[in-house]
Scaffold this motif. Structure first.
Motif, PDB file in Angstrom:
ATOM      1  N   GLY A 293      87.112 -35.738 -29.931  1.00  0.00           N
ATOM      2  CA  GLY A 293      86.459 -35.118 -28.791  1.00  0.00           C
ATOM      3  C   GLY A 293      87.148 -33.848 -28.334  1.00  0.00           C
ATOM      4  N   LEU A 294      88.461 -33.744 -28.538  1.00  0.00           N
ATOM      5  CA  LEU A 294      89.194 -32.539 -28.137  1.00  0.00           C
ATOM      6  C   LEU A 294      89.334 -31.541 -29.267  1.00  0.00           C
TER       7      LEU A 294
ATOM      8  N   GLU B 104      73.454 -38.700 -37.711  1.00  0.00           N
ATOM      9  CA  GLU B 104      74.140 -37.490 -37.258  1.00  0.00           C
ATOM     10  C   GLU B 104      73.910 -37.265 -35.772  1.00  0.00           C
ATOM     11  N   GLN B 105      72.645 -37.455 -35.338  1.00  0.00           N
ATOM     12  CA  GLN B 105      72.378 -37.326 -33.900  1.00  0.00           C
ATOM     13  C   GLN B 105      73.161 -38.369 -33.102  1.00  0.00           C
ATOM     14  N   ALA B 106      73.157 -39.601 -33.614  1.00  0.00           N
ATOM     15  CA  ALA B 106      73.903 -40.662 -32.912  1.00  0.00           C
ATOM     16  C   ALA B 106      75.380 -40.320 -32.828  1.00  0.00           C
TER      17      ALA B 106
ATOM     18  N   ALA C 106      81.734 -36.996 -21.826  1.00  0.00           N
ATOM     19  CA  ALA C 106      81.278 -37.249 -20.448  1.00  0.00           C
ATOM     20  C   ALA C 106      82.162 -38.265 -19.758  1.00  0.00           C
ATOM     21  N   GLN C 107      82.533 -39.309 -20.514  1.00  0.00           N
ATOM     22  CA  GLN C 107      83.427 -40.307 -19.914  1.00  0.00           C
ATOM     23  C   GLN C 107      84.779 -39.680 -19.567  1.00  0.00           C
ATOM     24  N   LEU C 108      85.276 -38.793 -20.448  1.00  0.00           N
ATOM     25  CA  LEU C 108      86.539 -38.121 -20.151  1.00  0.00           C
ATOM     26  C   LEU C 108      86.410 -37.226 -18.931  1.00  0.00           C
TER      27      LEU C 108
ATOM     28  N   LEU D 110      79.858 -38.500 -29.396  1.00  0.00           N
ATOM     29  CA  LEU D 110      80.904 -37.559 -28.979  1.00  0.00           C
ATOM     30  C   LEU D 110      80.637 -37.037 -27.576  1.00  0.00           C
ATOM     31  N   ALA D 111      79.359 -36.733 -27.273  1.00  0.00           N
ATOM     32  CA  ALA D 111      79.018 -36.256 -25.938  1.00  0.00           C
ATOM     33  C   ALA D 111      79.294 -37.327 -24.885  1.00  0.00           C
ATOM     34  N   GLN D 112      78.985 -38.582 -25.252  1.00  0.00           N
ATOM     35  CA  GLN D 112      79.265 -39.664 -24.311  1.00  0.00           C
ATOM     36  C   GLN D 112      80.760 -39.801 -24.046  1.00  0.00           C
TER      37      GLN D 112
END
Length: 837
Positions: free
Chosen positions: A439-440, A387-389, A399-401, A394-396
């Motif tokens: 992500g959105l 779940e953390q991964a 961040a890339q977006l 998603l955060a990565q």
């Protein structure tokens, strides 16, 4: 007759020197023969043969008289001897004159005169003592003297006859020689008269030819004068002193003077302004003969100084050298050029300002993102449960977006210059799009908008640039979220077969927004184009997203468009040809194994504490030995004191920046030969060149990924793909195909490739010359323009870089670039164009 005149003139010019030589020889012969005749006549005048005849006759008379006196003295012993001695003395005197006279030295008489002289001398030597003695002795000696005298008389007569015969022969020979000389003189005189006649004939012929030539010259002069008077350029003819000899009608119009007013006046100070002369009356502008066209200034009657384009030629005239100046008033042309230059400078200044702003903006946004993304990478490795991964992933992605948003402003510049490099890799289409949509999701939930993703066909692993594809889809979604107030957004994707291993991917983003009018559907893909509803929204935008999306799609070989109507929502679509993945690769969501890296001593020079901590963690996890420095000065001191294998050097730092610190490290110390890598958010080509010039080996562009860091530690270059422009500018090619038509563009591209081969050959020849910059720069400029016209972006950048190096005084670098890379860049451009066409 006119055709014979040149032949006659040519014959006269050929024969005239020969006749002159023959005439000179004849005159010399006349002089020589005249001297010889004069010498012969002088010899005849001074001839002594007549005296010789008379002397011999007198000798014989004297001998007869002396013989008579001897007989008288013999017949009368009492006769006095006085008369006898007198006759002997006369004979003695005559004999001495004969012996010593010139007659006996006549050439040809030497043997006879010698014998006669000897006989006379003998007689005198024998008989003179007796004559000079006593009478008794003389009377006693008279018989012997008479006999001796008779013998002498006989010999004298015979010798005289021989001398006369020889003198006659000598006279005949001399008359024959004189006659020959006279004949030779006559012949030489005849030849001389003949040569003079020939020369006179040729002089007459030359005179007639000269008259014809004069008439022809006068006709040509009239025609030339008519040409000069009707010429559009001002024509001014001056002599060597600068006095005006000719002034045509255009010159009258240009300068405001009439021809009568300027003839004979000095050009300097009249039509040439004093400020261009080194001294009063200096005619320097009129001395630049055969210098081609050059620019100077002229002066009209009103005193106005104006620019002219001037060309000078010279010729020898009857009274010295003359100069012909062709002048053209270029005031209007220079004004237009100045206006164009001003506009260009303003545009360049605006472009430079935009570039500086983009570089600063990129740096300010990338520096904090570097810490965020690197921290997320470290956290992903240390994730305790799935779940953390999942949330870290998603955060990565977010961040890339966010990083992509920061790069949007740079993408326009890169895309227009062909500097964006696609990075193909294998990816799963459904997984990639699902991550983007997920992500959105929170944003749509917050706004009360539904968001759904449908994969209409079975998914496929494809080979392409997933980041650029995601950038286009992300832009579609962002626009939809901004404009949709109620309803929802649907993302649809399907993969259909094309030829061979190629597939066509179509992605549609359908929203329930206000829709777009037909007249605006093309405009929204232009730079900075925004429709009125966007101004009323708080989200706003710069109007670059769709323009960037279209350029990216074109660069990837695809296309984008929109289908919409007011009040019915919109459907933005992307069609993209992609190849199937060559292998299954790493499973989606499966982390790749860490690369095997060498063990190195690494110095990190970074002023930002977060970035130092991130780099320290990333390097230590790969087993590296790391030392930190907080600014460029401390970094230089540490590198000079200890040897490091790799130095990661930030650029913008307090106390001392990375460029100055690199210069100190390269100058001296233990780490002079260390690999120095710039760590910066600056990624424009000019920045990369500046870093290399300072002594840096490579560049890591923030935010730093583990993959890029690993490549640097292994010694691989990470800037080649960043700085290397695309082979073809697909945006340019697509625009030309749409404007001209595909068939016309194909024909122009074929011709352009022929020109590129010609210019490449000329550029390489110029680069091989002793002074390459003399002719290489205009060739590079022309070749860069030609390459841009057919969309050969990498070839254009190649020539443009060489041209810039020449202008910056780096002609040797430009020459090496042309000789080293031109063939390969031209070959890849030709291959890519032919495959495209």
């Amino acid at each position: 007759m006119s055709s014979l005149s040149p032949r006659i003139a040519t014959l006269a010019r050929t024969v005239r020197p020969v006749l002159a030589i023959v005439l000179c020889i004849a005159l010399v012969m006349l002089v020589v023969l005249g001297l010889r005749i004069q010498s012969a006549l002088v010899g005849l005048r001074s001839e002594a043969t007549d005296n010789l005849h008379w002397n011999l006759s007198q000798l014989e008379v004297d001998i007869v008289r002396l013989s008579e006196e001897i007989r008288v003295a013999q017949n009368d012993p009492a006769a006095p001897l006085k008369e006898l001695r007198k006759r002997h003395d006369l004979f003695y005197s005559r004999a001495q004159n004969a012996i010593q006279g010139k007659g006996f030295s006549t050439p040809g008489l030497e043997d006879l005169s010698t014998a006669l002289s000897a006989m006379l001398a003998e007689y005198l030597a024998v008989e003179t003592p007796a004559v000079d003695g006593s009478d008794a002795a003389l009377r006693a000696d008279l018989p012997r003297m008479a006999a001796h005298l008779d013998a002498l008389r006989d010999t004298l007569r015979k010798t005289s006859i021989q001398i006369i015969e020889r003198l006659a022969k000598i006279s005949d020979d001399r008359r024959a020689a004189l006659s020959l000389l006279v004949s030779q003189v006559a012949l030489a005189t005849f030849v001389t008269i003949g040569m003079l006649a020939c020369l006179l004939t040729m002089v007459l012929m030359s005179s007639r030819a000269a008259l014809r030539e004069a008439r022809h010259t006068a006709q040509v002069s009239r025609q030339l004068r008519a040409t000069v008077d009707s010429a559009l350029d001002a024509i001014v003819v001056t002599d060597d002193k600068g006095d005006i000899l000719q002034f045509n009608g255009s010159a009258e119009s240009t300068f405001g003077y009439t021809r009568a007013e300027v003839l004979g006046r000095r050009a300097a100070g009249l039509i040439l302004p004093p400020e261009i002369a080194a001294e009063p009356g200096d005619l320097a502008p009129l001395r630049q003969v055969d210098a081609g066209r050059f620019q100077t200034r002229a002066l009209d009657r009103a005193g106005r100084s104006f620019p002219v384009e001037l060309s000078i030629s010279s010729a020898e005239g009857d009274e010295g050298r003359i100069y012909t100046a062709f002048l053209h008033d270029i005031s209007d042309r220079l004004a237009a050029e100045a206006e164009m230059t001003r506009a260009r400078d303003e545009a360049l200044a605006a472009e430079r300002a935009k570039t500086d702003f983009l570089a600063v903006m990129s740096h300010e946004m990338r520096t904090p993102l570097n810490g965020v993304i690197a921290s997320l990478e470290i956290a992903a490795r240390k994730a305790a449960n799935p779940e953390q991964a999942h949330f870290i992933a998603l955060a990565q992605d977010s961040a890339q977006l966010l990083l992509r948003h920061a790069d949007d402003v740079l993408d326009i510049t890169r895309l227009e210059s062909g500097g964006m490099k696609l990075l193909p890799q294998d990816f799963d289409l459904e997984t990639h799009l699902a991550n983007l949509v997920e992500g959105l999701g929170p944003v749509c939930t917050e706004r009360g908008i539904g968001l759904r993703f449908d994969m209409l066909t079975p998914s496929a692993r494809l080979n392409g640039d997933p980041f650029r594809l995601g950038q286009i889809v992300q832009n579609f979604l962002s626009n939809a979220i901004k404009f949709v107030e109620t309803g929802g957004i649907t993302v649809e994707a399907e993969v259909t077969p094309l030829e061979g291993a190629m597939r066509e991917v179509e992605i549609r983003v359908i929203d329930t927004g206000p829709g777009i009018a037909a007249q605006d559907q093309e405009r929204i893909f232009q730079d900075f184009a925004m429709l009125d509803p966007s101004f009323r929204r708080s989200g706003g935008g710069a109007g670059l997203g769709l323009a960037i999306a279209r350029r990216i799609a074109t660069a990837m070989g695809g296309e984008i468009g929109v289908e919409s109507a007011p009040g019915e929502g919109s459907c933005f679509w992307l069609r993209l040809p992609l190849a199937m993945a060559k292998d299954s690769g790493t499973a989606a969501g499966q982390p790749s194994a860490a690369p095997s890296l060498p063990l190195l001593d690494i110095l990190v020079v970074e002023d930002n504490a977060t970035n130092r901590a991130v780099l320290d963690e990333m390097l230590r996890q790969s087993g590296q030995r790391v030392e930190m420095a907080v600014d460029g000065e401390k970094g230089a001191q540490a590198a000079q004191a200890r040897r490091f294998d790799v130095i990661l050097m930030d650029i913008s730092m307090p106390v001392m920046d990375g460029l100055a610190s690199t210069g100190l490290i390269r100058a001296r110390g233990a780490s002079q030969r260390a690999r120095i890598v710039a760590v910066t958010a600056h990624s424009l080509p000019a920045d990369l060149d500046r870093f290399r010039a300072a002594g840096m080996d490579d560049v890591l562009v923030k935010p730093i990924s583990s993959e890029a860091l690993a490549r640097v530690l292994k010694g691989d270059s990470v800037t080649a793909a960043l700085a290397r422009p695309a082979v073809l500018d697909m945006t340019r090619i697509q625009d030309m195909q749409e404007t001209l038509g595909a068939a016309t563009f194909a024909r122009l591209a074929q011709q352009g490739l022929v020109d590129m081969h010609r210019l490449a050959r000329l550029a390489q020849q110029a680069a091989s010359a002793a002074a390459p910059s003399d002719g290489l720069e205009p060739l590079c400029h022309e070749a860069a323009g030609g390459a841009a016209m057919i969309g050969a972006e990498r070839l254009r950048a190649h020539y443009s870089q060489a041209e810039a190096e020449i202008r910056q005084g780096q002609a040797e670098a430009a020459r090496d670039r042309i000789l080293r890379d031109t063939e390969s860049f031209l070959a890849e451009a030709e291959t890519a164009l032919r495959n495209l066409l």
